[in-house]
Scaffold this motif. Structure first.
Motif, PDB file in Angstrom:
ATOM      1  N   PRO A 149      31.367  54.864  69.433  1.00 42.63           N
ATOM      2  CA  PRO A 149      32.062  55.992  68.836  1.00 42.63           C
ATOM      3  C   PRO A 149      31.106  57.168  68.341  1.00 42.63           C
ATOM      4  N   GLU A 150      31.476  58.473  68.457  1.00 43.17           N
ATOM      5  CA  GLU A 150      30.679  59.447  68.249  1.00 43.17           C
ATOM      6  C   GLU A 150      30.162  59.504  66.390  1.00 43.17           C
ATOM      7  N   ALA A 151      28.907  59.491  66.298  1.00 45.94           N
ATOM      8  CA  ALA A 151      28.415  59.238  64.858  1.00 45.94           C
ATOM      9  C   ALA A 151      28.472  60.541  64.052  1.00 45.94           C
ATOM     10  N   PRO A 152      28.875  60.529  62.816  1.00 44.16           N
ATOM     11  CA  PRO A 152      28.684  61.681  61.693  1.00 44.16           C
ATOM     12  C   PRO A 152      27.035  61.811  61.519  1.00 44.16           C
ATOM     13  N   GLY A 153      26.874  62.686  60.800  1.00 40.26           N
ATOM     14  CA  GLY A 153      25.564  62.894  60.443  1.00 40.26           C
ATOM     15  C   GLY A 153      25.075  61.838  59.430  1.00 40.26           C
ATOM     16  N   ARG A 154      23.551  61.442  59.489  1.00 39.84           N
ATOM     17  CA  ARG A 154      23.051  60.711  58.570  1.00 39.84           C
ATOM     18  C   ARG A 154      22.815  61.280  57.437  1.00 39.84           C
ATOM     19  N   GLY A 155      22.889  60.399  56.275  1.00 37.95           N
ATOM     20  CA  GLY A 155      22.281  60.875  54.978  1.00 37.95           C
ATOM     21  C   GLY A 155      23.418  61.654  54.438  1.00 37.95           C
ATOM     22  N   PHE A 156      23.037  62.317  53.332  1.00 34.52           N
ATOM     23  CA  PHE A 156      24.030  63.396  52.750  1.00 34.52           C
ATOM     24  C   PHE A 156      23.438  64.584  52.252  1.00 34.52           C
ATOM     25  N   PRO A 157      24.043  65.658  52.153  1.00 32.34           N
ATOM     26  CA  PRO A 157      23.461  66.878  51.582  1.00 32.34           C
ATOM     27  C   PRO A 157      23.327  66.827  49.995  1.00 32.34           C
ATOM     28  N   VAL A 158      22.019  67.467  49.747  1.00 33.45           N
ATOM     29  CA  VAL A 158      22.054  67.240  48.174  1.00 33.45           C
ATOM     30  C   VAL A 158      23.019  67.743  47.204  1.00 33.45           C
TER      31      VAL A 158
ATOM     32  N   GLY B  34      19.737  58.549  47.240  1.00 31.59           N
ATOM     33  CA  GLY B  34      19.692  58.371  48.348  1.00 31.59           C
ATOM     34  C   GLY B  34      18.514  57.587  49.048  1.00 31.59           C
ATOM     35  N   PHE B  35      17.801  57.076  48.296  1.00 34.34           N
ATOM     36  CA  PHE B  35      16.707  56.101  48.558  1.00 34.34           C
ATOM     37  C   PHE B  35      17.171  54.899  49.148  1.00 34.34           C
ATOM     38  N   GLN B  36      16.831  54.767  50.711  1.00 38.66           N
ATOM     39  CA  GLN B  36      17.577  53.497  51.320  1.00 38.66           C
ATOM     40  C   GLN B  36      16.401  52.920  52.100  1.00 38.66           C
ATOM     41  N   THR B  37      16.206  51.657  51.820  1.00 39.10           N
ATOM     42  CA  THR B  37      14.991  50.901  52.472  1.00 39.10           C
ATOM     43  C   THR B  37      15.333  49.235  52.347  1.00 39.10           C
TER      44      THR B  37
ATOM     45  N   GLN C 263      10.970  61.978  49.638  1.00 35.55           N
ATOM     46  CA  GLN C 263      12.147  62.699  50.774  1.00 35.55           C
ATOM     47  C   GLN C 263      13.385  62.789  50.370  1.00 35.55           C
ATOM     48  N   THR C 264      13.908  62.347  49.084  1.00 39.03           N
ATOM     49  CA  THR C 264      15.085  62.602  48.448  1.00 39.03           C
ATOM     50  C   THR C 264      15.037  63.707  47.751  1.00 39.03           C
ATOM     51  N   TRP C 265      16.328  63.954  46.841  1.00 36.51           N
ATOM     52  CA  TRP C 265      16.308  65.139  46.346  1.00 36.51           C
ATOM     53  C   TRP C 265      15.828  65.033  44.823  1.00 36.51           C
ATOM     54  N   LEU C 266      14.887  63.869  44.417  1.00 34.88           N
ATOM     55  CA  LEU C 266      14.447  63.720  43.063  1.00 34.88           C
ATOM     56  C   LEU C 266      13.050  64.256  43.185  1.00 34.88           C
ATOM     57  N   GLU C 267      12.768  64.574  42.114  1.00 34.07           N
ATOM     58  CA  GLU C 267      11.342  65.285  41.730  1.00 34.07           C
ATOM     59  C   GLU C 267      10.479  64.701  40.801  1.00 34.07           C
ATOM     60  N   ASP C 268      10.911  64.044  39.728  1.00 37.05           N
ATOM     61  CA  ASP C 268      10.449  63.239  38.800  1.00 37.05           C
ATOM     62  C   ASP C 268      10.142  61.944  39.272  1.00 37.05           C
ATOM     63  N   ILE C 269       9.103  61.583  39.904  1.00 35.42           N
ATOM     64  CA  ILE C 269       8.936  59.978  40.432  1.00 35.42           C
ATOM     65  C   ILE C 269       7.441  59.665  39.715  1.00 35.42           C
TER      66      ILE C 269
ATOM     67  N   GLU D 154      31.329  59.494  52.468  1.00 31.45           N
ATOM     68  CA  GLU D 154      31.279  58.465  52.299  1.00 31.45           C
ATOM     69  C   GLU D 154      32.349  57.746  53.467  1.00 31.45           C
ATOM     70  N   ILE D 155      33.744  58.219  53.126  1.00 29.16           N
ATOM     71  CA  ILE D 155      34.797  57.607  54.186  1.00 29.16           C
ATOM     72  C   ILE D 155      34.424  57.950  55.505  1.00 29.16           C
ATOM     73  N   GLU D 156      33.712  58.887  56.122  1.00 28.01           N
ATOM     74  CA  GLU D 156      33.353  59.459  57.367  1.00 28.01           C
ATOM     75  C   GLU D 156      32.449  58.042  57.651  1.00 28.01           C
ATOM     76  N   LYS D 157      31.710  57.952  56.952  1.00 29.86           N
ATOM     77  CA  LYS D 157      30.460  56.846  57.383  1.00 29.86           C
ATOM     78  C   LYS D 157      31.401  55.260  57.606  1.00 29.86           C
ATOM     79  N   LEU D 158      32.198  55.229  56.761  1.00 30.10           N
ATOM     80  CA  LEU D 158      32.901  53.920  56.546  1.00 30.10           C
ATOM     81  C   LEU D 158      33.945  53.953  57.916  1.00 30.10           C
ATOM     82  N   ALA D 159      34.585  54.936  57.954  1.00 29.94           N
ATOM     83  CA  ALA D 159      35.429  54.920  59.272  1.00 29.94           C
ATOM     84  C   ALA D 159      34.579  54.636  60.754  1.00 29.94           C
ATOM     85  N   HIS D 160      33.430  55.155  60.633  1.00 25.49           N
ATOM     86  CA  HIS D 160      32.585  55.002  61.916  1.00 25.49           C
ATOM     87  C   HIS D 160      31.976  53.613  62.129  1.00 25.49           C
TER      88      HIS D 160
END
Length: 389
Positions: free
Chosen positions: A3-12, A47-50, A84-90, A167-173
């Motif tokens: 199936p055609e995949a949506p984009g990975r990750g999310f916009p900020v 968005g931290f995924q590992t 690589q996420t949107w966070l700045e204070d790490i 999120e629903i787009e990813k779940l549908a995929h």
């Protein structure tokens, strides 16, 4: 064909919206901050995924303040990915460090809240866990005696139960990938195949169809039905008269599908066919009942009325479906005790089951999303009649 995949990750903007909604709810609840320690919640806000969460050695912390971006307090090994996420204070430490695994950093971060005798929200409720050593938690509280700890489970639960369009787009995929893989089973499986090999074939097919992983695959194959649905597969070969069930939790970009399919091997007896028919119609009843404003209890009762045509045990499995998303099972539960109100954009499973015959059972499961007019299937609906391999 994948199936055609949506984009990975999310916009900020996705994370900004989640955080703003959370902070509005925090203000209403009188919370000055929210401390999160479990994988799904840390990922939800950052968005931290590992896969590094598989290791229990290191704790990971995320703090959501009353305003502004969340703050990550994590082992140094995760710093490059978190940047690589949107966070700045790490804020990081060299881990593992059993004598001080991030506790000093957390204490410094939370000390202004303690000084003001503020309330800090943590997850205390059902389906949550403290993902840090209990001794470290006790040490943290002893260092911040003026800090009030409040249960933020209902707050976080209310946010995560309702999915965004992305999120629903990813779940549908991933549901489409799972559906395509189940439809290939007649080509992959034959009488005489060991169940262990059936599992391997299914996993390979799901990966080739585009799944990132298949961390959850359970099932069974026994004469006329199966006795349980969680055992590891054996080397026992498929035999004529077996009912084969596979239940998959495949993943794409961090989101799960969770549904099953049943087949008869060679032939199906009348009782197995009847069980399948009852469960198919129970699922239809769940689909009809799954509307905004209904409760999870309503879905449980609607499916249970059909199940009672063949099984009057009253739902010994405890529930007949659940929420679905970044975790294989999420809030809520379709159960007699759960009065959670169904809302638009919830993603749920419908999972009726029944016992019959000489101690055997059958389970059926579909994945749905709630739309304004009712439920829409994310999975491709199972055949009306029990298919025969």
């Amino acid at each position: 064909m994948q199936p055609e995949a949506p984009g990975r990750g999310f916009p900020v903007s996705e994370f900004e919206t989640r955080t703003e909604k959370t902070q509005a709810l925090m203000a209403k609840a009188g919370l000055a901050g929210l401390l999160l320690m479990s994988e799904a919640e840390v990922r939800y806000f950052s968005g931290f995924q590992t896969l590094f969460w598989q290791s229990p050695t290191r704790p990971w912390f995320l703090f959501v303040p009353a305003s502004g971006k969340p703050v990550a307090v994590i082992p140094e090994i995760g710093a490059a990915l978190m940047r690589q996420t949107w966070l700045e204070d790490i804020r990081t430490w060299s881990a593992p460090s059993p004598d001080d695994d991030g506790i000093s950093l957390l204490s410094d971060l939370l000390s202004p809240l303690a000084a003001g005798k503020e309330r800090l929200g943590v997850l205390k409720g059902h389906e949550t866990s403290l993902r840090m050593p209990l001794g470290d938690w006790e040490r943290l509280l002893s260092e911040l005696p003026e800090l009030e700890i409040a249960d933020a489970t209902p707050l976080v639960r209310s946010l995560r139960m309702v999915k965004s369009p992305a999120e629903i787009e990813k779940l549908a995929h991933i549901c489409a990938i799972g559906s395509a893989t189940f439809e290939q089973v007649p080509e992959l499986v034959a009488e005489g195949d060991p169940l262990e090999d059936v599992f391997r074939s299914f996993r390979r097919a799901a990966l080739l169809n585009g799944a990132d992983d298949v961390p959850y695959l359970v099932g069974a194959a026994e004469q006329g039905g199966y006795a349980d649905v969680i055992s590891p597969p054996s080397r026992a070969p498929l035999k004529t008269g077996d009912i084969l069930m596979l239940d998959t939790g495949a993943v794409w970009d961090g989101y799960f599908c969770d549904f099953d399919r049943n087949w008869a091997v060679g032939r199906a007896d009348d009782e197995a066919r009847r069980a399948y028919d009852v469960l198919w119609r129970a699922t239809e009843a769940g689909l009809e009942a799954a509307r905004p404003g209904a409760t999870c209890r309503d879905l449980f009762l609607a499916m249970g009325r059909v199940i009672a045509e063949m099984d009057t045990s009253g739902g010994d499995v405890g529930r007949l479906g659940h929420g679905l998303g970044m975790q294989l099972t999420e809030w809520p539960s379709h159960a007699a005790f759960d009065e959670s109100v169904i809302e638009e954009n919830m993603v749920l499973t419908l999972e009726p089951s029944l016992s019959y015959g000489n101690g055997v059972m059958m389970v059926h499961e579909e994945d749905i999303v709630i739309r304004p007019g009712g439920a829409a299937l994310l999975t491709r609906r199972a055949p009306v009649e029990l298919p025969v391999l």
